[in-house]
Design a protein around this motif. Sequence first.
Motif, PDB file in Angstrom:
ATOM      1  N   THR A  48     -12.485  -3.901  -4.867  1.00 58.56           N
ATOM      2  CA  THR A  48     -11.891  -5.013  -5.862  1.00 58.56           C
ATOM      3  C   THR A  48     -11.241  -6.158  -4.917  1.00 58.56           C
ATOM      4  OG1 THR A  48      -9.595  -3.831  -5.052  1.00 58.56           O
ATOM      5  CG2 THR A  48     -10.971  -3.061  -7.187  1.00 58.56           C
ATOM      6  N   GLY A  49     -11.755  -6.576  -3.830  1.00 59.11           N
ATOM      7  CA  GLY A  49     -11.299  -7.554  -3.160  1.00 59.11           C
ATOM      8  C   GLY A  49      -9.963  -7.891  -2.455  1.00 59.11           C
ATOM      9  N   ARG A  50      -9.305  -6.781  -2.428  1.00 53.45           N
ATOM     10  CA  ARG A  50      -7.963  -6.709  -1.970  1.00 53.45           C
ATOM     11  C   ARG A  50      -7.680  -6.445  -0.402  1.00 53.45           C
ATOM     12  NH1 ARG A  50      -7.733  -4.029  -6.968  1.00 53.45           N
ATOM     13  NH2 ARG A  50      -5.989  -4.734  -8.550  1.00 53.45           N
ATOM     14  N   ALA A  51      -6.694  -6.896  -0.239  1.00 48.61           N
ATOM     15  CA  ALA A  51      -6.579  -6.510   1.627  1.00 48.61           C
ATOM     16  C   ALA A  51      -6.570  -5.045   1.748  1.00 48.61           C
ATOM     17  CB  ALA A  51      -5.174  -6.806   1.864  1.00 48.61           C
ATOM     18  N   LEU A 150     -19.630  11.059  -3.340  1.00 45.86           N
ATOM     19  CA  LEU A 150     -18.986   9.853  -3.144  1.00 45.86           C
ATOM     20  C   LEU A 150     -19.005   8.996  -4.589  1.00 45.86           C
ATOM     21  CD1 LEU A 150     -19.741   9.203   0.352  1.00 45.86           C
ATOM     22  CD2 LEU A 150     -17.598  10.108  -0.460  1.00 45.86           C
ATOM     23  N   ASP A 151     -19.718   9.461  -5.461  1.00 46.76           N
ATOM     24  CA  ASP A 151     -19.822   8.729  -6.804  1.00 46.76           C
ATOM     25  C   ASP A 151     -18.558   8.350  -7.294  1.00 46.76           C
ATOM     26  OD1 ASP A 151     -22.585   8.781  -6.462  1.00 46.76           O
ATOM     27  OD2 ASP A 151     -22.656  10.254  -7.948  1.00 46.76           O
ATOM     28  N   ASP A 152     -17.635   9.066  -7.619  1.00 50.29           N
ATOM     29  CA  ASP A 152     -16.224   8.957  -8.255  1.00 50.29           C
ATOM     30  C   ASP A 152     -15.437   7.834  -7.358  1.00 50.29           C
ATOM     31  OD1 ASP A 152     -16.938  10.410 -10.128  1.00 50.29           O
ATOM     32  OD2 ASP A 152     -15.330  11.623 -10.242  1.00 50.29           O
ATOM     33  N   VAL A 153     -15.441   7.875  -6.131  1.00 49.94           N
ATOM     34  CA  VAL A 153     -14.654   6.962  -5.086  1.00 49.94           C
ATOM     35  C   VAL A 153     -15.290   5.630  -5.371  1.00 49.94           C
ATOM     36  CG1 VAL A 153     -15.753   7.157  -2.875  1.00 49.94           C
ATOM     37  CG2 VAL A 153     -13.162   6.421  -3.167  1.00 49.94           C
ATOM     38  N   PHE A 154     -16.587   5.473  -5.520  1.00 50.09           N
ATOM     39  CA  PHE A 154     -17.257   4.140  -5.442  1.00 50.09           C
ATOM     40  C   PHE A 154     -17.122   3.572  -6.880  1.00 50.09           C
ATOM     41  CE2 PHE A 154     -18.735   5.017  -0.971  1.00 50.09           C
ATOM     42  CZ  PHE A 154     -18.781   3.777  -0.667  1.00 50.09           C
ATOM     43  N   GLY A 155     -17.163   4.451  -7.937  1.00 53.35           N
ATOM     44  CA  GLY A 155     -17.204   4.276  -9.266  1.00 53.35           C
ATOM     45  C   GLY A 155     -15.675   3.974  -9.669  1.00 53.35           C
ATOM     46  N   MET A 156     -14.784   4.174  -9.054  1.00 53.15           N
ATOM     47  CA  MET A 156     -13.396   3.943  -9.175  1.00 53.15           C
ATOM     48  C   MET A 156     -12.960   4.916 -10.321  1.00 53.15           C
ATOM     49  SD  MET A 156     -12.510   0.138  -8.029  1.00 53.15           S
ATOM     50  CE  MET A 156     -10.820   0.249  -8.154  1.00 53.15           C
ATOM     51  N   VAL A 157     -13.329   6.276 -10.271  1.00 55.62           N
ATOM     52  CA  VAL A 157     -13.083   7.017 -11.482  1.00 55.62           C
ATOM     53  C   VAL A 157     -12.245   8.301 -10.884  1.00 55.62           C
ATOM     54  CG1 VAL A 157     -14.221   8.879 -12.715  1.00 55.62           C
ATOM     55  CG2 VAL A 157     -15.586   6.544 -12.391  1.00 55.62           C
ATOM     56  N   ARG A 180      -1.591   0.379  -9.437  1.00 57.12           N
ATOM     57  CA  ARG A 180      -2.060  -0.230  -8.057  1.00 57.12           C
ATOM     58  C   ARG A 180      -3.441  -0.906  -8.496  1.00 57.12           C
ATOM     59  NH1 ARG A 180      -1.086   4.016  -3.825  1.00 57.12           N
ATOM     60  NH2 ARG A 180      -0.946   5.208  -5.592  1.00 57.12           N
ATOM     61  N   TRP A 181      -4.185   0.062  -9.028  1.00 57.16           N
ATOM     62  CA  TRP A 181      -5.588  -0.354  -9.133  1.00 57.16           C
ATOM     63  C   TRP A 181      -6.058  -0.331 -10.844  1.00 57.16           C
ATOM     64  CZ3 TRP A 181      -3.920   2.670  -5.142  1.00 57.16           C
ATOM     65  CH2 TRP A 181      -4.293   2.065  -3.988  1.00 57.16           C
ATOM     66  N   PRO A 182      -5.552  -1.253 -11.496  1.00 54.07           N
ATOM     67  CA  PRO A 182      -5.879  -1.065 -13.131  1.00 54.07           C
ATOM     68  C   PRO A 182      -7.234  -1.053 -13.387  1.00 54.07           C
ATOM     69  CG  PRO A 182      -4.887  -3.180 -12.333  1.00 54.07           C
ATOM     70  CD  PRO A 182      -5.089  -2.496 -11.210  1.00 54.07           C
ATOM     71  N   GLU A 183      -8.142  -1.220 -12.460  1.00 56.81           N
ATOM     72  CA  GLU A 183      -9.666  -1.211 -12.672  1.00 56.81           C
ATOM     73  C   GLU A 183     -10.488   0.216 -12.917  1.00 56.81           C
ATOM     74  OE1 GLU A 183      -8.692  -4.864  -9.759  1.00 56.81           O
ATOM     75  OE2 GLU A 183      -8.179  -2.526 -10.028  1.00 56.81           O
ATOM     76  N   LEU A 184      -9.208   1.271 -12.452  1.00 52.47           N
ATOM     77  CA  LEU A 184      -9.760   2.609 -12.385  1.00 52.47           C
ATOM     78  C   LEU A 184     -10.281   3.150 -13.714  1.00 52.47           C
ATOM     79  CD1 LEU A 184      -7.102   3.980  -9.933  1.00 52.47           C
ATOM     80  CD2 LEU A 184      -9.483   3.855  -9.590  1.00 52.47           C
ATOM     81  N   THR A 185     -11.248   3.892 -13.971  1.00 51.06           N
ATOM     82  CA  THR A 185     -11.407   4.705 -15.178  1.00 51.06           C
ATOM     83  C   THR A 185     -11.100   5.972 -14.856  1.00 51.06           C
ATOM     84  OG1 THR A 185     -13.537   3.198 -15.449  1.00 51.06           O
ATOM     85  CG2 THR A 185     -13.282   5.386 -16.567  1.00 51.06           C
TER      86      THR A 185
END
Length: 193
Positions: A48-51, A150-157, A180-185
């Motif tokens: 997500t481009g965060r620090a 690792l699919d879920d970690v990279f897919g942010m699931v 903290r990560w609203p992009e999560l599904t």
Amino acid sequence: MSDAAALVACLRDSPRVMQVLTILRDLDLPDWRLVSGAVFQTVWNARTGRAPDYGLKDFDIGYFDPDTSWDAEDVVIRRVAAAFDADLSPLVEVRNQARVHLWFEKRFGEPYTALASTDEALTRFVCPAFAIGVRMESDDTISVAAPFGLDDVFGMVLRPNPTRGAARGWDRVVASAKARWPELTVIALETAL
């Protein structure tokens, strides 16, 4: 690049994660891994481009020693704490995975059978995205254990662990991560099965 190589690249881009891994490598605890938040959150930050340190609350370390006495674990906890600077030491939490069955049910309200290794503990984490452990080996490579891939970690699931269902406190875990990560599904238990 494989998912494991991509995960390692994310970790290597985090100075604090690398500091933790390097110190732990030098301590050479038995069957140790850096697990959970410091791993998956570092990946999410990269995606997500965060620090690299954004949202990281602590550094969870699992190790496995057949001596399940509290005294033996306390010696390791103190040894690990002494190895880190004052600013990082309070954030490093180390636990003997051989002891988890002794306290887990009382603390979390779920039964927990004894483990045979640190990597086995990963199969019991609340969701596949969290079930990742890494270790810096003596040759500076970083080994990865991820029983659900690792699919879920990279897919942010976020989905419940398929072998245990939704853990007690699942909604709180999801709310904290989503804040903290609203992009999560988030995939509900009914959908995940």
